[in-house]
Design a protein around this motif. Structure first.
Motif, mmCIF file in Angstrom:
data_model
loop_
_atom_site.group_PDB
_atom_site.id
_atom_site.type_symbol
_atom_site.label_atom_id
_atom_site.label_comp_id
_atom_site.label_asym_id
_atom_site.label_seq_id
_atom_site.Cartn_x
_atom_site.Cartn_y
_atom_site.Cartn_z
ATOM 1 N N LYS A 177 0.802 -1.216 -0.080
ATOM 2 C CA LYS A 177 -0.056 0.211 -0.112
ATOM 3 C C LYS A 177 0.682 1.153 -0.134
ATOM 4 O O LYS A 177 1.797 1.388 0.544
ATOM 5 C CB LYS A 177 -0.831 0.008 1.186
ATOM 6 N N PRO A 178 0.207 2.441 -0.597
ATOM 7 C CA PRO A 178 1.188 3.593 -0.563
ATOM 8 C C PRO A 178 0.929 4.354 0.752
ATOM 9 O O PRO A 178 0.053 4.634 1.242
ATOM 10 C CB PRO A 178 0.841 4.126 -2.018
ATOM 11 N N TYR A 179 2.192 4.885 1.023
ATOM 12 C CA TYR A 179 2.187 5.966 2.293
ATOM 13 C C TYR A 179 3.005 7.047 1.946
ATOM 14 O O TYR A 179 4.179 7.138 1.125
ATOM 15 C CB TYR A 179 2.580 5.115 3.413
ATOM 16 N N THR A 180 2.852 8.264 2.301
ATOM 17 C CA THR A 180 3.594 9.523 2.265
ATOM 18 C C THR A 180 4.442 9.770 3.472
ATOM 19 O O THR A 180 3.730 10.070 4.452
ATOM 20 C CB THR A 180 2.439 10.746 1.918
ATOM 21 N N PHE A 205 -4.431 -3.981 5.473
ATOM 22 C CA PHE A 205 -2.920 -3.806 5.495
ATOM 23 C C PHE A 205 -2.676 -3.155 7.155
ATOM 24 O O PHE A 205 -1.812 -3.590 7.778
ATOM 25 C CB PHE A 205 -2.332 -2.821 4.493
ATOM 26 N N THR A 206 -3.395 -1.880 7.396
ATOM 27 C CA THR A 206 -3.386 -1.201 8.500
ATOM 28 C C THR A 206 -3.175 -2.012 9.874
ATOM 29 O O THR A 206 -2.363 -1.784 10.599
ATOM 30 C CB THR A 206 -3.856 0.084 8.665
ATOM 31 N N PRO A 207 -4.195 -2.944 9.887
ATOM 32 C CA PRO A 207 -4.405 -3.691 11.325
ATOM 33 C C PRO A 207 -2.913 -4.797 11.508
ATOM 34 O O PRO A 207 -2.429 -4.715 12.412
ATOM 35 C CB PRO A 207 -5.365 -4.627 11.505
HETATM 36 P P1 FAD Z 1 -8.640 -1.213 3.104
HETATM 37 O O1 FAD Z 1 -8.457 -2.752 3.150
HETATM 38 O O2 FAD Z 1 -7.907 -0.518 2.085
HETATM 39 O O3 FAD Z 1 -9.950 -0.687 3.845
HETATM 40 C C1 FAD Z 1 -9.887 0.454 3.959
HETATM 41 C C2 FAD Z 1 -11.334 0.826 4.803
HETATM 42 O O4 FAD Z 1 -12.393 0.621 3.814
HETATM 43 C C3 FAD Z 1 -11.870 0.085 6.002
HETATM 44 O O5 FAD Z 1 -12.614 0.638 6.752
HETATM 45 C C4 FAD Z 1 -12.569 -1.111 5.162
HETATM 46 O O6 FAD Z 1 -13.401 -1.615 6.004
HETATM 47 C C5 FAD Z 1 -13.086 -0.278 4.152
HETATM 48 N N1 FAD Z 1 -13.361 -1.146 2.800
HETATM 49 C C6 FAD Z 1 -12.572 -1.817 2.305
HETATM 50 N N2 FAD Z 1 -13.134 -2.501 1.202
HETATM 51 C C7 FAD Z 1 -14.384 -2.116 1.178
HETATM 52 C C8 FAD Z 1 -15.453 -2.197 0.262
HETATM 53 N N3 FAD Z 1 -15.578 -2.869 -0.927
HETATM 54 N N4 FAD Z 1 -16.751 -1.564 0.649
HETATM 55 C C9 FAD Z 1 -16.756 -0.815 1.728
HETATM 56 N N5 FAD Z 1 -15.579 -0.622 2.426
HETATM 57 C C10 FAD Z 1 -14.609 -1.044 2.266
HETATM 58 N N6 FAD Z 1 -2.953 6.641 4.444
HETATM 59 C C11 FAD Z 1 -2.380 6.991 5.524
HETATM 60 O O7 FAD Z 1 -2.959 6.478 6.710
HETATM 61 N N7 FAD Z 1 -1.323 7.820 5.445
HETATM 62 C C12 FAD Z 1 -0.573 7.886 4.434
HETATM 63 O O8 FAD Z 1 0.505 8.876 4.445
HETATM 64 C C13 FAD Z 1 -1.180 7.693 3.057
HETATM 65 N N8 FAD Z 1 -0.712 8.024 1.994
HETATM 66 C C14 FAD Z 1 -1.222 7.373 0.892
HETATM 67 C C15 FAD Z 1 -0.673 7.911 -0.262
HETATM 68 C C16 FAD Z 1 -1.137 7.616 -1.593
HETATM 69 C C17 FAD Z 1 -0.557 7.843 -3.044
HETATM 70 C C18 FAD Z 1 -2.259 6.734 -1.759
HETATM 71 C C19 FAD Z 1 -3.009 6.470 -2.856
HETATM 72 C C20 FAD Z 1 -3.071 6.506 -0.412
HETATM 73 C C21 FAD Z 1 -2.277 6.762 0.645
HETATM 74 N N9 FAD Z 1 -2.808 6.550 1.881
HETATM 75 C C22 FAD Z 1 -2.385 7.070 3.315
HETATM 76 C C23 FAD Z 1 -3.996 5.377 2.124
HETATM 77 C C24 FAD Z 1 -3.399 3.941 2.281
HETATM 78 O O9 FAD Z 1 -2.667 3.576 0.992
HETATM 79 C C25 FAD Z 1 -4.366 2.717 2.513
HETATM 80 O O10 FAD Z 1 -5.226 2.935 1.535
HETATM 81 C C26 FAD Z 1 -5.050 2.829 3.721
HETATM 82 O O11 FAD Z 1 -3.846 2.936 4.798
HETATM 83 C C27 FAD Z 1 -6.039 1.581 3.928
HETATM 84 O O12 FAD Z 1 -5.274 0.673 3.716
HETATM 85 P P2 FAD Z 1 -5.914 -0.943 4.425
HETATM 86 O O13 FAD Z 1 -5.535 -2.180 3.718
HETATM 87 O O14 FAD Z 1 -5.695 -0.861 5.889
HETATM 88 O O15 FAD Z 1 -7.470 -0.613 4.499
#
Ligand code: FAD
Ligand code: NAD
Length: 367
Positions: free
Chosen positions: A170-173, A206-208
């Motif tokens: 996953k991308p982060y800044t 990812f985050t958990p």
């Molecule tokens: P995910 O699995 O993607 O889920 C995120 C949320 O959405 C959860 O609450 C989940 O329950 C819900 N969800 C997932 N799928 C569905 C669905 N189908 N329908 C409804 N709800 C759903 N994040 C930061 O915190 N810090 C940063 O610096 C940062 N920088 C970024 C830079 C870029 C270029 C981009 C594109 C994103 C950035 N992000 C940042 C966001 C990060 O990349 C992730 O998207 C974020 O951390 C969520 O990841 P995850 O896998 O934990 O959650």
């Protein structure tokens, strides 16, 4: 073909050479470019592979070899900016004379489009994790001693973990460790630490898992990506930042950099959109910075405030923007940066275009 395209853009193909003393080996890369700095050089020594990637416009020039002899873990990188020369000095483990640098590996001595290089990772150690809001934490990662990597302002990296046998990316800044520490050139700090503000989504993929890591555990960190360029700050007078939730992250280094390095800057305004007061990242630091630096103002806008909130509320709207986007003079040079959930960013761009800001005056952060 790459050389032809580069020639059209006024670049010629880079080359390299190497020489040695009893105790060191120096790799010299001639980029033939003027705008090369330490951010443009990424060097990794992992296992048997030595890899240097030089970022030149949309291309990467790669040195990638299995070194013929062992070297010490740390090395130094120097850039002679006016001629675009890069020197990487390796310390020999033994004082033997090397007959050759090493055995060429994938893409050695080639210039390829950056989008075709694939992401390159190194393992970084989790140094600390500190709560910032009820769901957002500041993570500090340490680069290995055998890596030289500086993430440029406005760019992001990818973090990678293996979760139940599958690699998840996953991308982060990256951010600075705080808004208030004096901005220091990473060059002077020889910075080995990378900080991230990351929101933990309990149902996220990812985050958990990231949150479960113990201090000392490893996360893979990629090379930087992103289209933001420091040159967008040139001669800038008014900087407007529109951030929603963790869309605040690119604004951290932008704020620090702009307030420290842009002499023409008159005004920096941040409009920070969150659901509730509890969600506001670094609120007191932002308020302190606004108090300390008269050029900087911050406004908080809540989409789900409690009845006690007497500040601004709602989603991004024409009314909020018309009041916010007051320039310091009619013809001032303006840059507006916007980042947040996709619908927020898309709506924001539409509203800004409706107000006749040009594409060059708007930078949106997306994947
Ligand atoms: P995910 O699995 O993607 O889920 C995120 C949320 O959405 C959860 O609450 C989940 O329950 C819900 N969800 C997932 N799928 C569905 C669905 N189908 N329908 C409804 N709800 C759903 N994040 C930061 O915190 N810090 C940063 O610096 C940062 N920088 C970024 C830079 C870029 C270029 C981009 C594109 C994103 C950035 N992000 C940042 C966001 C990060 O990349 C992730 O998207 C974020 O951390 C969520 O990841 P995850 O896998 O934990 O959650
Ligand atoms: P969030 O759900 O807490 O929402 C924050 C604010 O965004 C809300 O208060 C609201 O004002 C606004 N908003 C949300 N949905 C909206 C909609 N449909 N229309 C208009 N406005 C809306 O935000 P979060 O959970 O912190 O998410 C932050 C987002 O920023 C994530 O999607 C993340 O991927 C993105 N992000 C992107 C980058 C980048 O591209 N460089 C960097 C960091 C974060």
């Amino acid at each position: 073909q790459v050389a032809d395209t580069l020639a059209k853009e006024g670049c010629s193909s880079p080359s390299y050479d190497w020489f040695q003393t009893d105790s060191s080996v120096t790799i010299v890369i001639y980029t033939k470019q003027k705008d090369i700095n330490l951010d443009s050089v990424i060097v990794d020594h992992q296992d048997d592979s030595f890899r240097a990637e030089i970022l030149i416009k949309d291309y990467s020039y790669i040195i990638h070899v299995e070194l013929s002899h062992e070297i010490e873990e740390d090395f130094s990188v120097r850039v002679v900016e006016n001629v675009g020369k890069i020197e990487i000095v390796l310390k020999k483990k033994e004082n033997a004379s090397w007959k050759r640098l090493g055995h060429p590996l994938e893409n050695h001595n080639s210039l390829i489009l950056r989008k075709d290089t694939g992401l390159y990772y190194r393992k970084c150690r989790l140094i600390s994790k500190e709560g910032v809001t009820h769901d957002t934490k500041l993570f500090c990662l340490m680069l290995p001693p055998s890596t030289h990597l500086q993430v440029p302002v406005g760019q992001h990296v990818y973090l990678k973990l293996t979760i139940t046998g599958t690699e998840i990316v996953k991308p982060y800044t990256p951010v600075s460790d705080s808004l208030l520490s004096e901005f220091k050139e990473p060059v002077l700090l020889n910075n080995k630490y990378i900080y991230f503000l990351i929101k933990i989504y309990p149902a996220g993929l990812f985050t958990p898992e990231l949150d479960q890591l113990q201090i000392g555990d490893f996360v893979s960190v990629s090379n930087p990506e992103g289209s933001f360029k420091i040159s967008q700050f040139q001669e800038l007078e008014d900087l407007f930042l529109l951030a929603a939730g963790t869309g605040f992250t690119p604004m951290v280094k932008i704020l620090n950099y702009a307030l420290t390095n842009i002499p023409s800057l008159r005004k920096v305004k941040l409009m920070f959109f969150n659901k509730t007061e509890d969600d506001i990242i670094w609120r007191s630091q932002l308020e302190k910075l606004a108090f300390k630096d008269k050029r900087f103002d911050v406004e908080f806008v809540l989409s789900a405030p409690t009845s006690e909130w007497n500040g601004k509320w709602g989603h991004i709207s024409p009314a909020l923007l018309s009041e916010f986007l007051k320039r310091s003079s009619d013809k001032s040079k303006v840059l507006i940066c916007i980042c947040g959930p996709t619908p927020f960013t898309e709506q924001g761009i539409r509203l800004l275009r409706d107000r006749n800001f040009s594409k060059e005056e708007i930078h949106s952060f997306t994947a």
